[in-house]
Enzyme design. Structure first.
Site, short mmCIF file in Angstrom:
data_model
loop_
_atom_site.label_atom_id
_atom_site.label_comp_id
_atom_site.label_asym_id
_atom_site.label_seq_id
_atom_site.Cartn_x
_atom_site.Cartn_y
_atom_site.Cartn_z
N ARG A 112 0.79 -1.24 0.00
CA ARG A 112 0.00 0.00 0.00
C ARG A 112 0.82 1.28 0.00
NH1 ARG A 112 -2.43 -4.06 2.46
NH2 ARG A 112 -4.63 -4.40 2.03
N HIS A 137 -1.00 -2.54 -4.43
CA HIS A 137 -0.41 -3.38 -5.47
C HIS A 137 -0.36 -2.71 -6.86
CE1 HIS A 137 -0.02 -6.39 -2.51
NE2 HIS A 137 -1.18 -7.00 -2.64
N HIS A 211 2.91 -12.88 -5.51
CA HIS A 211 1.72 -13.04 -4.67
C HIS A 211 1.09 -14.43 -4.74
CE1 HIS A 211 -1.67 -11.64 -2.35
NE2 HIS A 211 -1.27 -10.39 -2.40
N ASP A 281 -1.94 -9.84 8.30
CA ASP A 281 -1.80 -9.13 7.02
C ASP A 281 -0.86 -7.97 7.29
OD1 ASP A 281 -2.06 -8.16 4.49
OD2 ASP A 281 -4.23 -7.81 4.56
N GLU A 346 4.97 -12.38 0.96
CA GLU A 346 5.36 -11.43 -0.08
C GLU A 346 6.60 -10.67 0.37
OE1 GLU A 346 1.53 -9.16 -0.78
OE2 GLU A 346 0.89 -10.76 0.52
C1 GLA Z 1 -1.94 -8.31 0.14
C2 GLA Z 1 -2.53 -7.34 1.06
C3 GLA Z 1 -3.82 -7.85 1.56
C4 GLA Z 1 -4.75 -8.17 0.41
C5 GLA Z 1 -4.09 -9.12 -0.52
C6 GLA Z 1 -4.93 -9.33 -1.75
O1 GLA Z 1 -1.48 -9.41 0.81
O2 GLA Z 1 -1.69 -7.01 2.14
O3 GLA Z 1 -4.41 -6.90 2.40
O4 GLA Z 1 -5.05 -7.01 -0.27
O5 GLA Z 1 -2.83 -8.63 -0.90
O6 GLA Z 1 -6.25 -9.62 -1.47
#
Ligand code: GLA
Length: 381
Positions: A112, A137, A211, A281, A346
Site C-alpha cells: 500500500r 499493489h 503473490h 496481514d 510477499e
Molecule cells: C496483500 C494485502 C492484503 C490483500 C491481498 C490481496 O497481501 O496485504 O491486504 O489485499 O494482498 O487480497
C-alpha cells in the site's frame, strides 16, 4: 588451388548450416519448456503459458498475463507431486475484477501507498485509490494485469522463464518509463527462484513482489501450517493497513513467529493489530544485514510433510493469511476458496515507504539498477 577451393567450400557449407544447427540446438534445449496458448484477453491478446519441469520432476506453469504462477507441483513426503498454489483452471478466472492477485507479479509498488500520494524531488504524484483511501499493489492496472514478454531457456540451475515489461511514464500515476525484467528459475534443487530487476529514466518508486497463495497440503485451511518468520519486529498499521511508521517488537504478542508456530494458534486473539486486519496481514521487519540474501521464513505442513523456506534480499515480508477470501471465488477444480485456505509470503520493502522517510528507501533514480532476489525452496520432513 584445388585444396583452397575445397576448404572455402567446406567453410561455406558449415557457415550456411550454422543457423539451422543453432535453431535445432535451441529447440532441443527448450524441449522441456512447452509453450501453449492459455487464452485470450477481452481485447483479443494472446496469453501463453509455459511449463517448466526440473530434473526432479517438479513443475511450475507460468503465464504471460501478470507473470502468474498458475500451478506449482512439488513432492510430498512420499514423493507424490501436488499443486500447492491457489488459482484457476482458465484465464477467465484470473481476469475477473475480484481476482485477489493469485500467483501474480506485483508492481510497480507492491503493497500500500497511503492516500494514493507521494512526493519525489518536490513533485507530488497522485495514484488511483483502489483499496479504500489507499493504493494497493500498483493501482487499478498493476503489473499483475500486464501481458509480459516471455523467453524460455535452460539455465545451468534448471529451466528459466524470463519475463519483461515496459511500464510507461505516467502509468497508474507513477513517474518514469520503468523497464522491468523478472526471471523465474525452477531449480533442480526444487526452488522457485525469482530475480527482479528494473531501470527507470525518471526518479520513481519501485517495490516488486510475488503473490502466490500457498497451501502446502494442496487444499483445506492453512491454520495448521506452522510458520517461522525471522523477524523481531513488525510494522503496526492503522485501520487502512498503512504502517504507523513505528517498528514494534513481536515478543510477547501473537505476531511472534521467531519460533515455528501454527498459523491458527493465536490468529483469533484479542490483539488490536489482528482485529484491524482480520488476521495476519502485516509486514515483518526481517532480521538481517542490509540487502544480503537471508533466510526470511519457513512454513511446514505435517500431513504432507512439505516444507517451504523463503530466502530474500528484501528487508521485509508481508505475511497474509487469506483473510479476504470468503468462498465467492471459485478456483481450480470448481473449489470455492474459503477464508484462510492459502497464505502469502510477499517479500518486499515496507508498505508506504514513499511516505515514510525512516523506512528503507524504495526510490529508484535514472542510472541505478533495481535488483532483488527471492527464493521459495521446497523440501519435505
Ligand atoms: C496483500 C494485502 C492484503 C490483500 C491481498 C490481496 O497481501 O496485504 O491486504 O489485499 O494482498 O487480497
Amino acid at each position: 588451388m584445388m585444396r583452397i577451393g575445397k576448404f572455402i567450400a567446406t567453410v561455406a557449407i558449415i557457415v550456411g548450416l550454422l543457423p539451422a544447427w543453432s535453431i535445432a540446438m535451441k529447440q532441443r534445449m527448450n524441449k522441456s519448456i512447452p509453450k501453449e496458448l492459455f487464452g485470450k484477453t477481452a481485447d483479443g491478446q494472446d496469453v501463453n503459458i509455459y511449463t517448466l519441469t526440473n530434473s526432479k520432476g517438479a513443475e511450475a506453469r507460468i503465464m504471460t498475463y501478470g507473470g502468474i504462477v498458475v500451478s506449482l507441483k512439488v513432492p510430498d513426503k512420499n514423493g507424490k507431486l501436488g499443486d500447492i498454489v491457489l488459482g484457476h483452471d482458465d484465464l477467465a478466472g484470473y481476469t475477473k475484477d475480484n481476482s485477489p492477485y493469485f500467483g501474480a507479479l506485483i508492481g510497480r509498488y507492491g503493497n500500500r501507498i497511503g492516500h494514493g500520494k507521494f512526493s519525489l524531488d518536490g513533485h507530488e504524484y497522485t495514484l488511483p485509490k483502489n483499496n479504500g483511501e489507499n493504493t494497493l499493489h500498483g493501482g487499478n492496472k498493476g503489473f499483475d494485469k500486464a501481458i509480459w514478454k516471455a523467453q524460455e531457456s535452460n539455465g545451468k540451475d534448471g529451466p528459466v522463464l524470463t519475463l519483461s515489461y515496459l511500464s510507461k511514464d505516467g502509468e497508474e500515476g507513477f513517474p518514469g518509463n520503468l523497464s522491468v525484467t523478472v526471471v523465474y528459475t525452477l531449480t533442480n534443487n526444487n526452488e522457485l527462484k525469482i530475480d527482479y530487476s528494473a531501470k527507470t529514466d525518471k526518479t520513481t518508486v519501485v517495490n516488486l513482489t510475488h503473490h502466490s497463495y500457498f497451501n502446502l497440503a494442496g487444499g483445506g485451511k492453512i491454520l495448521d501450517h506452522e510458520v517461522m518468520i525471522n523477524a523481531d519486529k513488525f510494522t503496526p498499521t492503522d485501520e487502512g493497513l498503512i504502517p504507523t511508521g513505528d517498528l514494534a517488537l513481536v515478543k510477547g504478542t501473537p505476531m511472534d513467529f521467531t519460533k515455528s508456530t501454527k498459523v491458527g494458534a493465536r490468529i483469533g486473539d484479542e490483539f488490536k493489530q489482528l482485529k484491524l486486519a482480520n488476521g495476519y496481514d502485516h509486514n515483518w521487519v526481517l532480521n538481517k544485514d542490509k540487502d544480503k540474501m537471508t533466510h526470511a521464513a519457513t512454513v511446514y505442513e505435517s500431513t504432507s510433510g512439505r516444507v517451504m523456506d523463503v530466502y530474500t534480499t528484501e528487508p521485509g515480508i508481508q505475511f497474509y493469511t487469506g483473510n479476504f477470501l470468503d468462498g465467492t471465488i471459485i478456483g481450480k477444480g470448481g473449489i470455492a476458496y474459503q477464508q484462510r485456505t492459502g497464505l502469502c509470503l510477499e517479500t518486499q520493502h515496507y508498505p508506504d515507504s514513499p511516505n515514510k522517510p525512516s523506512f528503507p528507501s524504495t526510490t529508484l533514480k535514472p542510472g541505478q539498477k533495481y535488483s532483488t532476489t527471492t527464493i521459495y525452496k521446497f523440501s519435505t520432513r
